[in-house]
Write a protein that holds these residues in place. Sequence first.
Motif, PDB file in Angstrom:
ATOM      1  N   GLY A   1       0.807  -1.222   0.000  1.00  0.00           N
ATOM      2  CA  GLY A   1       0.000   0.000   0.000  1.00  0.00           C
ATOM      3  C   GLY A   1       0.837   1.267   0.000  1.00  0.00           C
ATOM      4  O   GLY A   1       0.318   2.354  -0.197  1.00  0.00           O
ATOM      5  N   LEU A   2       2.146   1.112   0.245  1.00  0.00           N
ATOM      6  CA  LEU A   2       3.015   2.291   0.312  1.00  0.00           C
ATOM      7  C   LEU A   2       3.952   2.405  -0.887  1.00  0.00           C
ATOM      8  O   LEU A   2       4.844   3.260  -0.892  1.00  0.00           O
ATOM      9  CB  LEU A   2       3.869   2.233   1.593  1.00  0.00           C
ATOM     10  N   ALA A   3       3.755   1.544  -1.899  1.00  0.00           N
ATOM     11  CA  ALA A   3       4.682   1.555  -3.042  1.00  0.00           C
ATOM     12  C   ALA A   3       4.711   2.949  -3.676  1.00  0.00           C
ATOM     13  O   ALA A   3       3.653   3.502  -3.983  1.00  0.00           O
ATOM     14  CB  ALA A   3       4.247   0.516  -4.074  1.00  0.00           C
ATOM     15  N   PRO A   4       5.911   3.510  -3.883  1.00  0.00           N
ATOM     16  CA  PRO A   4       5.980   4.856  -4.460  1.00  0.00           C
ATOM     17  C   PRO A   4       5.470   4.886  -5.901  1.00  0.00           C
ATOM     18  O   PRO A   4       4.976   5.912  -6.359  1.00  0.00           O
ATOM     19  CB  PRO A   4       7.474   5.212  -4.397  1.00  0.00           C
ATOM     20  N   ASP A   5       5.594   3.750  -6.598  1.00  0.00           N
ATOM     21  CA  ASP A   5       5.119   3.680  -7.985  1.00  0.00           C
ATOM     22  C   ASP A   5       4.114   2.520  -8.064  1.00  0.00           C
ATOM     23  O   ASP A   5       4.483   1.378  -8.361  1.00  0.00           O
ATOM     24  CB  ASP A   5       6.315   3.451  -8.920  1.00  0.00           C
TER      25      ASP A   5
END
Length: 249
Positions: A109-113
């Motif tokens: 849920g925190l993936a930058p891309d």
Amino acid sequence: MIRLRVHPDRAAAVTAVAADIAGLIRDRARAGRRAVLGLATGSTPIPLYAELVRLHREEGLSFRHVTTFNLDEYSGLGPGHDQSYRWFMQRQLFDHVDIPPAETHVPDGLAPDPAAASAAYERAILAAGGIDLQVLGIGRTGHIGFNEPPAGPATRTRQVHLDELTRRDNAAFFGDIAKVPRHAVTMGVGTILDCRRVVLLAWGEGKADIVRRAAEDTPSDDCPASWLQRHPACDFVLDPAAAAKLSPR
Ligand code: F6R
């Protein structure tokens, strides 16, 4: 094709599905292969995970040769957030069985891309040999995973916008609707249709209308779950209340 399996109550339904999953895990282990399970969160599968934990503790069911892929995760919530689906899976199942942590996958849920992370998630499913059995719940919007309408068979893992009805349905878990994320990452309808077997669980009268639409209406993007009618091996496992609006067969 959807096979309807209506059990006398949800405990009986859950016992049957857990036994089915245990059989798959044991068959694969005997053949020296991993069982690849697709998992759902939400309130519906909680008793299923409790029964799988019981089978592990009391009947020696091992998860050492199991790989899992969860359907979805809220965007913006990390694994340490108590409403994240990673947190849910750890508490409901993973912390209580012998599954290797590296074999459990939940979208980040925190993936930058998010687009790159979603493509990588699809590749990881393929690299594991595809999903043998996918457990699903169903949302009152007709969503499976977080594929809100409109969504169809061409959709793959990606970031999506959550429907307001879904946000309201989940507000109780967060204590306040303002805290419910507006986006999530979810496997697509197409990703789900690629699973070798699909088992959708639904309990209670609140699901009766959407279960009927999913099982009986012509498949359409307006009810993403209705595309399961095109799956060759999909079971709807229901209690009598969730099955109450289905046409008599
Ligand atoms: C959860 C998920 C959702 C839920 C659905 C039903 O991973 O993908 O599709 O299955 O929103 O939620 P409950 O079970 O809480 O009614």
